[in-house]
Design a protein around this motif. Structure first.
Motif, PDB file in Angstrom:
ATOM      1  N   THR A  61      61.317  -2.617  10.334  1.00  0.00           N
ATOM      2  CA  THR A  61      61.625  -1.278  11.266  1.00  0.00           C
ATOM      3  C   THR A  61      60.323  -0.542  11.623  1.00  0.00           C
ATOM      4  O   THR A  61      59.443  -0.547  10.490  1.00  0.00           O
ATOM      5  CB  THR A  61      62.658  -0.803  10.970  1.00  0.00           C
ATOM      6  OG1 THR A  61      62.688  -0.032   9.488  1.00  0.00           O
ATOM      7  CG2 THR A  61      64.055  -1.483  10.925  1.00  0.00           C
ATOM      8  N   GLY A  62      60.321   0.295  12.394  1.00  0.00           N
ATOM      9  CA  GLY A  62      59.333   1.458  12.568  1.00  0.00           C
ATOM     10  C   GLY A  62      58.505   0.952  13.887  1.00  0.00           C
ATOM     11  O   GLY A  62      58.845   0.349  14.725  1.00  0.00           O
ATOM     12  N   SER A  63      57.326   1.693  13.693  1.00  0.00           N
ATOM     13  CA  SER A  63      56.514   1.446  15.013  1.00  0.00           C
ATOM     14  C   SER A  63      56.074  -0.076  15.297  1.00  0.00           C
ATOM     15  O   SER A  63      55.775  -0.227  16.363  1.00  0.00           O
ATOM     16  CB  SER A  63      55.220   2.393  15.158  1.00  0.00           C
ATOM     17  OG  SER A  63      54.392   2.291  13.758  1.00  0.00           O
TER      18      SER A  63
ATOM     19  N   ASN B  11      64.388  -1.841  18.367  1.00  0.00           N
ATOM     20  CA  ASN B  11      63.157  -1.363  18.696  1.00  0.00           C
ATOM     21  C   ASN B  11      62.696  -0.316  17.756  1.00  0.00           C
ATOM     22  O   ASN B  11      63.483  -0.224  16.640  1.00  0.00           O
ATOM     23  CB  ASN B  11      63.201  -0.641  20.403  1.00  0.00           C
ATOM     24  CG  ASN B  11      64.279   0.255  20.301  1.00  0.00           C
ATOM     25  OD1 ASN B  11      64.301   1.250  19.523  1.00  0.00           O
ATOM     26  ND2 ASN B  11      64.909   0.227  21.609  1.00  0.00           N
ATOM     27  N   GLU B  12      61.511   0.067  17.780  1.00  0.00           N
ATOM     28  CA  GLU B  12      61.077   1.224  16.952  1.00  0.00           C
ATOM     29  C   GLU B  12      62.024   2.447  16.687  1.00  0.00           C
ATOM     30  O   GLU B  12      62.131   3.057  15.425  1.00  0.00           O
ATOM     31  CB  GLU B  12      59.758   1.750  17.307  1.00  0.00           C
ATOM     32  CG  GLU B  12      59.827   2.565  18.526  1.00  0.00           C
ATOM     33  CD  GLU B  12      58.542   3.189  18.848  1.00  0.00           C
ATOM     34  OE1 GLU B  12      58.007   4.023  18.013  1.00  0.00           O
ATOM     35  OE2 GLU B  12      57.726   2.680  19.627  1.00  0.00           O
ATOM     36  N   ASN B  13      63.063   2.688  17.348  1.00  0.00           N
ATOM     37  CA  ASN B  13      64.124   3.850  17.402  1.00  0.00           C
ATOM     38  C   ASN B  13      65.564   3.182  17.088  1.00  0.00           C
ATOM     39  O   ASN B  13      66.282   4.031  16.579  1.00  0.00           O
ATOM     40  CB  ASN B  13      64.063   4.432  18.487  1.00  0.00           C
ATOM     41  CG  ASN B  13      62.664   5.373  18.832  1.00  0.00           C
ATOM     42  OD1 ASN B  13      62.033   5.708  17.980  1.00  0.00           O
ATOM     43  ND2 ASN B  13      62.254   5.156  20.271  1.00  0.00           N
ATOM     44  N   VAL B  14      65.538   1.690  17.244  1.00  0.00           N
ATOM     45  CA  VAL B  14      66.899   1.131  16.977  1.00  0.00           C
ATOM     46  C   VAL B  14      66.562   0.302  16.061  1.00  0.00           C
ATOM     47  O   VAL B  14      66.143  -0.754  16.040  1.00  0.00           O
ATOM     48  CB  VAL B  14      67.581   1.001  18.241  1.00  0.00           C
ATOM     49  CG1 VAL B  14      68.874   0.222  18.117  1.00  0.00           C
ATOM     50  CG2 VAL B  14      67.583   1.913  19.236  1.00  0.00           C
ATOM     51  N   THR B  15      67.504   0.284  15.083  1.00  0.00           N
ATOM     52  CA  THR B  15      67.595  -0.786  14.043  1.00  0.00           C
ATOM     53  C   THR B  15      68.587  -2.123  14.334  1.00  0.00           C
ATOM     54  O   THR B  15      69.791  -1.628  14.872  1.00  0.00           O
ATOM     55  CB  THR B  15      67.898  -0.434  12.555  1.00  0.00           C
ATOM     56  OG1 THR B  15      66.865   0.823  12.322  1.00  0.00           O
ATOM     57  CG2 THR B  15      67.961  -1.543  11.562  1.00  0.00           C
TER      58      THR B  15
ATOM     59  N   ASP C 233      57.434  -2.709  14.072  1.00  0.00           N
ATOM     60  CA  ASP C 233      58.580  -3.606  13.590  1.00  0.00           C
ATOM     61  C   ASP C 233      58.445  -4.954  13.920  1.00  0.00           C
ATOM     62  O   ASP C 233      57.944  -5.328  14.911  1.00  0.00           O
ATOM     63  CB  ASP C 233      59.843  -2.927  14.152  1.00  0.00           C
ATOM     64  CG  ASP C 233      60.184  -3.034  15.528  1.00  0.00           C
ATOM     65  OD1 ASP C 233      59.215  -2.526  16.233  1.00  0.00           O
ATOM     66  OD2 ASP C 233      61.106  -3.750  15.946  1.00  0.00           O
TER      67      ASP C 233
END
Length: 930
Positions: A694-696, A670-674, A698
């Protein structure tokens, strides 16, 4: 009291014959001159009747008479006032008697004249007869009573040894004193002569000189040589060079290039000495004669130029050391002189001259003779002839004006002055000087960029690397004087530009309608896989004023705005990379334990891919009802349908096979987990946030990332391929290979690490499997058969093409070189008006295997083939066999068929794949599996 005779320079007139003493006026009763051994006293010395002057001093005679009791005094004298000694001076004698404590009657009985005593032959003090003493004393009266060795008479001074008694009032003087010469305190200042005035003047002048010398000595000792040079003396542009030493560009405007003493040619050194300080090697820090000579020459004004009285040491001190300055003040000038004297003693002449010649300003932003030589004559100082060296030396006097055309006559006059100096110094003969012609200085002021079309792009990249990696400030870049050497190879740069330019010309020749439009761009990067050094780059066609691609017409401001000529297309531009992202997916699978040789991928056409949260699910050909599944994924050709090995699926770029592999290996994110794919991209050096992985917003959890919908740079793609090429070891892509300042290096920073495993062996083995899977892209059935090299060199490669044909990539490598080429449009949003389709009149002109592969091939034939055939390491297959094909679709015999590609320009790689394909249960080239 009486003054000492040697304290004053006043001589009394010789004594008369009477032995009397008088204040330079007639005697009161006798009418005779009062004379005596003391001589006649000048009345204008200011003594009154009792012997007192206006300053409170008494005459020697009056003092003597009052201090000796041997002088007779009469009763009448006490009332009549002062009289001379003898019969007409009773009052004086009586006064003397009272002063000595003698009864006046007794004093009257012993009245007589007085006389001085002198040394006799036997060493005794004895009175002398008038006119017979060696001093010419006046007659004296009878001696007082007392025999030899008896007591002296009243008032007699007792000397050493046997003495005769002195008579009453006997005046005793030193045996070496002339009684006729008496000096009176205070009288010296009342009688001035020329001799006295001159003496006083000289004494005052001498005192001032001595005092001044003391002050100067103290000031000299207390004036230190500054420990720090002025910061500005070290300011100089930072220079960026290619690996061959060719100038790429400069930061800052201060052009200074320091040389050692031996690097400065003798002709230049001599010319500067002839212009500024002809006696430099034979003088101290200052030259008094030079100051006088300069004043004389300025007064004469022979050559129309103003002479300077400062030495080279003074000029150097003034401009080099902190705290000296150039203000026109006495204190500053004194400090300059003192520091120059000390520097002249402490430093060698060679040291002073070298630093002077490296720091002196010579106009047009040039500091030092090397920069001046390049500025005015476009050559190094070592290449200047004597006439040119004399011009540079002449400019020193007026560097802000002499280089300008209106001041050419003054510069020529100064140039002749320098030549005359060379003749006087013996460095030229008069005929040689007369035969020289004035060499007109040119306008070669160096620009910030070098002459090559790629220089502005590269300079911006180097600046970014210096600031981002090394933390350099702008001031350090502009004034630090750094010499930055890059990894760029001049020949490889030129060849890469030629490859791009030639193929763009071919595109235009093949089809005027499908020519290379202004919205089309190319970017390319050649990287050394062993260390990440960028050896060549195609960042764009050139800045304003440069010839297009270095060969075409100059780029105008209008054209630059249309093609965005100042955007670095290889470094700054982010474009969709298409299927050239598939190696990222394969690398993630190998890292998770997939055996590339024995595994089978599901390459059936027209499939829906499960979400990465359900890696065990199989794709389906029917639209799913559950959330998270992909849209319909298709391959480029309907015949591409069935099971594939990872290698063949890579060579033929099977979309469904690698999309399904993505969902198996990616894992949720998710945006906090790669997730795993995002992490693999980061390990290969991709800025995943900038790429959109990745990112908001992603896309790491979307199947489209497999097909290259993320936006990467050409350099990031080159970094990925170089890592695989170097057995799985990542190296930061970089341009800078050395940073020097004053011959002191800066530590080069470079990050390297294994991508697949911390175990070097396993890391190498797993990387070799990815190399193996990518080794057939230039085969006849691969997507880039035209990229193959004529010498049969094996290539690891991959093409990439977007579905709207707005981006096309070819990435290819041999064991020692990695080259990535991309073509793309300005608009990547699917605008149908901007497309690479049919580029050059080719139906597959928008594919990565066409024009990008053609550019790669052109370069490879010229640069890679001469290297000879290089071998990749034999693959080591680790892990386990993965079979991602549904169980009922695994029994079909495999058959390879060539892919159709238009406009072939190369040949497939010659050697067959030594690692055969596994047996398939379904061959999509034979049947429709399903």
């Amino acid at each position: 009291m009486s003054s000492k005779a040697d304290d004053f320079d006043v001589r009394y007139r010789d004594a008369g014959a009477t032995g009397g003493i008088e204040h330079s006026r007639p005697a009161a009763s006798s009418g005779q001159d009062a004379t005596g051994y003391g001589g006649t006293i000048d009345y204008d010395l200011g003594y009154d009747a009792n012997g007192w002057d206006t300053n409170g001093f008494r005459s020697p005679e009056a003092d003597y008479l009052d201090s000796h009791a041997s002088v007779a005094v009469t009763h009448e004298a006490r009332t009549t006032g002062p009289h001379v000694v003898g019969t007409n001076a009773a009052g004086t004698r009586a006064a003397g008697a009272h002063a000595a404590g003698i009864h006046p009657a007794r004093a009257q009985e012993t009245t007589q004249s007085w006389e001085p005593e002198s040394f006799s032959r036997d060493g005794l003090w004895s009175p002398e007869a008038p006119g017979t003493g060696r001093r010419g004393a006046a007659p004296v009266g009878p001696r007082g009573p007392g025999g030899p060795r008896g007591p002296g008479g009243p008032g007699g001074l007792r000397g050493p040894g046997p003495r005769r008694p002195a008579g009453p009032g006997g005046l005793r003087r030193s045996g070496h004193r002339n009684p006729a010469q008496t000096k009176v305190k205070g009288s010296w200042w009342r009688h001035w002569t020329l001799r006295k005035a001159l003496g006083v003047l000289l004494a005052c002048a001498g005192g001032i000189v001595v005092l001044g010398a003391i002050v100067v000595a103290v000031a000299y000792e207390e004036t230190p040589v500054p420990t720090d040079a002025m910061a500005a003396t070290s300011f100089t542009q930072s220079v960026v060079e290619s690996s061959n030493g060719t100038l790429i560009g400069r930061f800052g405007t201060t052009n200074r290039q320091p040389l050692t003493y031996n690097q400065i040619p003798k002709s230049v050194r001599d010319a500067v000495l002839a212009a500024e300080d002809r006696n430099f090697f034979n003088e101290g820090g200052i030259s008094p004669t030079g100051i006088v000579r300069a004043a004389y020459e300025d007064a004469r004004g022979n050559d129309g130029s103003v002479q300077g009285g400062s030495t080279i040491t003074q000029e150097f001190v003034r401009h080099y050391y902190e705290g000296i300055g150039t203000q026109q003040t006495f204190s500053r000038k004194i400090k300059e002189i003192f520091v120059s004297l000390k520097v002249g003693k402490e430093k060698s002449k060679q040291w002073i001259l070298t630093n002077y010649l490296n720091t002196i300003y010579l106009g047009d932003g040039a500091y030092g003779v090397e920069a001046a030589a390049e500025t005015y004559y476009g050559k190094h100082a070592a290449q200047l002839d004597t006439a040119q060296a004399a011009v540079i030396a002449a400019i020193i006097q007026q560097p802000s004006t002499y280089p300008l055309a209106p001041y050419r006559p003054q510069l020529e006059a100064r140039w002749h002055y320098v030549l005359d100096g060379l003749v006087q110094m013996g460095d030229l003969t008069a005929p040689q000087a007369a035969a020289m012609k004035f060499p007109k200085p040119g306008d070669n002021v160096p620009q910030n960029f070098g002459p090559d079309v790629w220089d502005p792009y590269v300079l911006a990249m180097v600046k970014s690397e210096l600031q981002q990696v090394y933390g350099f400030s702008q001031q350090q870049l502009d004034d630090g004087g750094y010499v930055i050497r890059t990894s760029l190879d001049d020949a490889k740069m030129a060849e890469l530009y030629r490859a791009v330019s030639e193929n763009e010309a071919t595109i235009d020749e093949d089809s005027s309608y499908y020519s290379f439009k202004s919205y089309m761009h190319a970017g390319a990067v050649l990287e050394n896989p062993a260390d990440g050094a960028i050896q060549a780059i195609y960042p764009g066609p050139g800045y304003i004023g440069y010839k297009y691609n270095g060969t075409g017409p100059a780029i105008t401001k209008k054209e630059c705005a249309e093609i965005h000529c100042q955007v670095n297309l290889a470094w700054q531009a982010r474009e969709q990379v298409g299927s050239s992202f598939k190696p990222y997916i394969l690398a993630a699978a190998v890292k998770q334990g997939m055996d590339v040789q024995t595994s089978t991928l599901d390459g059936f056409n027209n499939q829906y891919i499960p979400p990465d949260t359900d890696p065990k699910a199989y794709p389906t050909t029917t639209p799913p009802t559950a959330a998270g599944w992909s849209k319909l994924v298709t391959n480029d050709d309907a015949g591409e349908n069935g099971p594939y090995t990872p290698q063949m699926a890579m060579a033929e770029s099977i979309n469904t096979a690698y999309s399904d592999l993505w969902h198996v290996v990616a894992g949720p994110g998710n945006e906090n987990v790669t997730n795993n794919v995002g992490a693999m991209a980061q390990a290969f050096g991709v800025d995943t946030a900038a790429a959109g992985i990745t990112g908001s917003d992603d896309m790491q959890d979307e199947y489209g990332v497999t097909l290259g919908q993320a936006s990467l740079t050409v350099i990031e793609q080159a970094s990925m391929l170089a890592t695989i090429d170097d057995s799985g070891v990542y190296h930061d892509p970089h341009l800078i290979t050395s940073i020097m300042r004053n011959n002191v290096p800066t530590l080069i920073k470079s990050t390297s690490y294994p991508v697949f495993s911390s175990s070097p062996t396993l890391n190498t083995d797993e990387a070799s499997q990815v190399q193996y899977a990518m080794s057939e892209d230039t085969a006849s059935y691969g997507t880039a058969p035209t990229a193959g090299m004529s010498n049969g060199q094996e290539i690891i490669a991959k093409t990439g093409t977007t579905n709207t044909a707005q981006s096309a990539f070819f990435i290819g490598a041999i064991p020692t070189q990695t080259l990535v080429v991309g073509l793309f449009t300005e608009d990547q949003s699917g605008n149908p008006d901007e497309t690479l389709n049919n580029l050059g009149g080719n139906s597959q002109g928008g594919f990565g295997g066409t024009w990008p592969a053609a550019i790669w091939h052109t370069y490879a034939e010229d640069e890679f083939v001469p290297l000879g055939v290089e071998q990749f390491p034999a693959p080591v297959f680790t892990g386990t066999a993965w079979n991602l094909v549904p169980p009922g679709l695994r029994q079909v015999t495999h058959k390879k068929t060539p892919k159709k590609h238009g406009h072939p320009t190369g040949t497939p790689s010659a050697p067959p794949n030594p690692y055969p394909f596994p047996t398939y249960s379904c061959d999509p080239s034979v049947v429709t599996c399903g």
